[in-house]
Motif scaffolding. Structure first.
Motif, PDB file in Angstrom:
ATOM      1  N   PRO A 165      93.801 104.706  -2.567  1.00 12.53           N
ATOM      2  CA  PRO A 165      93.718 105.795  -1.421  1.00 12.53           C
ATOM      3  C   PRO A 165      93.126 104.946  -0.058  1.00 12.53           C
ATOM      4  O   PRO A 165      92.236 105.375   0.345  1.00 12.53           O
ATOM      5  N   VAL A 166      93.998 104.036   0.410  1.00 14.85           N
ATOM      6  CA  VAL A 166      93.541 103.255   1.557  1.00 14.85           C
ATOM      7  C   VAL A 166      94.605 103.046   2.426  1.00 14.85           C
ATOM      8  O   VAL A 166      95.971 103.234   2.489  1.00 14.85           O
ATOM      9  N   LYS A 167      94.112 103.032   4.032  1.00 17.98           N
ATOM     10  CA  LYS A 167      95.281 102.905   4.856  1.00 17.98           C
ATOM     11  C   LYS A 167      95.430 101.205   4.861  1.00 17.98           C
ATOM     12  O   LYS A 167      94.354 100.515   5.204  1.00 17.98           O
ATOM     13  N   LEU A 168      96.445 100.601   5.067  1.00 17.78           N
ATOM     14  CA  LEU A 168      96.786  99.141   4.790  1.00 17.78           C
ATOM     15  C   LEU A 168      97.086  98.964   6.441  1.00 17.78           C
ATOM     16  O   LEU A 168      97.950  99.559   7.150  1.00 17.78           O
ATOM     17  N   VAL A 169      96.415  98.007   7.100  1.00 18.19           N
ATOM     18  CA  VAL A 169      96.492  97.683   8.295  1.00 18.19           C
ATOM     19  C   VAL A 169      97.097  96.361   8.619  1.00 18.19           C
ATOM     20  O   VAL A 169      96.457  95.188   7.913  1.00 18.19           O
ATOM     21  N   ALA A 170      98.214  96.016   9.257  1.00 16.41           N
ATOM     22  CA  ALA A 170      98.633  94.549   9.488  1.00 16.41           C
ATOM     23  C   ALA A 170      97.932  94.070  10.916  1.00 16.41           C
ATOM     24  O   ALA A 170      98.257  94.480  11.771  1.00 16.41           O
ATOM     25  N   GLU A 171      97.402  92.875  10.513  1.00 15.05           N
ATOM     26  CA  GLU A 171      96.945  92.244  11.815  1.00 15.05           C
ATOM     27  C   GLU A 171      97.854  91.075  12.195  1.00 15.05           C
ATOM     28  O   GLU A 171      98.642  90.553  11.517  1.00 15.05           O
ATOM     29  N   LYS A 172      97.448  90.690  13.414  1.00 13.03           N
ATOM     30  CA  LYS A 172      98.361  89.566  14.283  1.00 13.03           C
ATOM     31  C   LYS A 172      99.565  89.568  14.219  1.00 13.03           C
ATOM     32  O   LYS A 172     100.290  88.773  14.229  1.00 13.03           O
TER      33      LYS A 172
END
Length: 409
Positions: A166-173
């Motif tokens: 139950p997490v939000k996945l954050v794409a960086e760069k």
């Protein structure tokens, strides 16, 4: 006493946008920069960089101002996580990013859970899925992946492995539109990178705080019988701490119906826990202290206003003291008086007092006339009589004692 030199304490914060799948703005990450033109962190001391960003965001500029009402993300190193008492309970939206170097020790896990209970969102920054790091996942609400560290196959496998949590996945760069489209299809929830925006840079200024004063405050704050008057006497020794206290409590995060009337009231409303956190944070930020030549004047004026209010048995003693402090505090902070007043969102009685209006303003004008040796103005004041000369002498003696104690540092 030397002048307060601000040059060494000027630094910059970069604010980079974070967006959702529809590219709606959902928050910002705050990044440390050594200069306005710097494009990367150039961090020589991770603890100091983190402390400066956090103290500036929380205490100086304000989370609400920097985030424009949206959540802000701050990088937090391991040593800080092992000292979670540095972090007060929050009402604003703050995301603490756990750096990739952090090891999932029992102490760190327990600290992260306590921070979540205090209202923080926990993010795992530049996360790499390993057997050891799996222990961090239940503590987090966000997991951030540096998409350039993976091949397309590795990235897909990592996203697939993390999706059940139950997490939000954050794409960086993310650098271009095609990368965004690919990562959206892969299942990322949030996106960050030059594709959306280059970091917007803000100038931060570290309002210097005396290490000795901060240690005195910490000592007072751990007493069971906390003495508010003693705390006020200690805080006004330090212009930076005085400014931070009023700026912090009048920030949007507290939503008080009325602006704060005095330093005394600010201390009572903040309470011991938040004050301990503020003082501990400032100690961690390692701001070098330089004695200001304006400090004796600040102390004498504030105490003289207080003494006069006592002499006339006014019910505005605390307000008179605060007006006295703020009337020339801007000089020690290197700010314009109007700029400081606007930043502090002063309660009308104090704002009027600073302009010489109302009883606190009239008291202030009498004190200023005394400082300038303007005997005509003094005798023209409704508040002057020969007996009040003792008030000025008491104020000067008190200020001399305070400055003398500080010179032993």
């Amino acid at each position: 006493m030397s002048e307060l030199n601000h040059a060494d304490d000027v630094f910059f914060l970069a604010r980079q946008a974070i967006a959702d799948r529809e590219l709606n703005l959902i928050g910002y990450e705050l990044l440390y920069r050594r200069s306005k033109t710097a494009t990367h962190a150039d961090i020589q001391d991770h603890l100091q960089a983190s402390a400066r960003v956090y103290s500036t965001a929380l205490l100086d500029l304000g989370v609400g101002q920097l985030g424009s009402g949206l959540p802000v993300s701050l990088n937090i190193p391991q040593l800080w996580l092992e000292q979670d008492e540095l972090f007060p309970t929050v009402t604003s939206q703050i995301v603490l990013e756990v750096l990739e170097q952090v090891r999932p020790t029992k102490q760190v896990i327990e600290s992260l859970n306590r921070l979540r209970n205090k209202g923080y969102t926990i993010a795992l920054d530049d996360f790499v899925l390993t057997e050891e790091n799996m222990a961090l996942i239940p503590c987090a609400q966000w997991i951030k992946l540096d998409t350039h560290q993976y091949s397309q196959k590795e990235l897909k496998e990592t996203v697939k492995a993390l999706k059940p949590y139950p997490v939000k996945l954050v794409a960086e760069k993310i650098e271009n539109w095609q990368e965004y489209r690919n990562l959206e299809a892969m299942g990322f929830d949030y996106f960050q990178g030059y594709f959306l925006s280059r970091p917007q840079v803000f100038k931060g200024h570290q309002a210097n705080s005396s290490q000795k004063v901060l240690l005195e405050l910490l000592h007072e704050l751990y007493k069971d019988d906390m003495d508010v008057n003693q705390l006020v006497d200690t805080i006004v020794k330090d212009p930076g701490m005085t400014y931070r206290l009023l700026r912090h409590i009048n920030s949007a995060g507290y939503m008080f119906k009325k602006e704060i009337r005095s330093i005394h009231q600010a201390i009572v409303l903040l309470g011991q826990e938040r004050l301990r956190s503020m003082v501990s944070l400032l100690l961690w930020s390692k701001s070098p202290y330089r004695t200001s030549s304006q400090l004796p004047g600040i102390l004498v004026r504030a105490k003289a206003c207080e003494e006069l209010a006592h002499f006339y048995e006014l019910d505005q003693i605390q307000c008179c003291f605060t007006v006295g402090v703020l009337s020339n505090l801007h000089l020690a902070l290197g700010m314009e008086a109007e700029e400081m007043a606007n930043m502090l969102r002063l309660e009308p009685a104090i704002a009027d007092g600073l302009q010489g209006k109302g009883i606190p303003g009239e008291i202030l004008q009498l004190v200023i006339a005394y400082e300038q040796g303007d005997w005509d103005a003094m005798e023209a004041s409704d508040w002057y009589r020969p007996e009040v000369n003792d008030c000025f002498m008491n104020a000067m003696n008190w200020a001399d004692t305070v400055v003398g104690e500080m010179s032993k540092e």
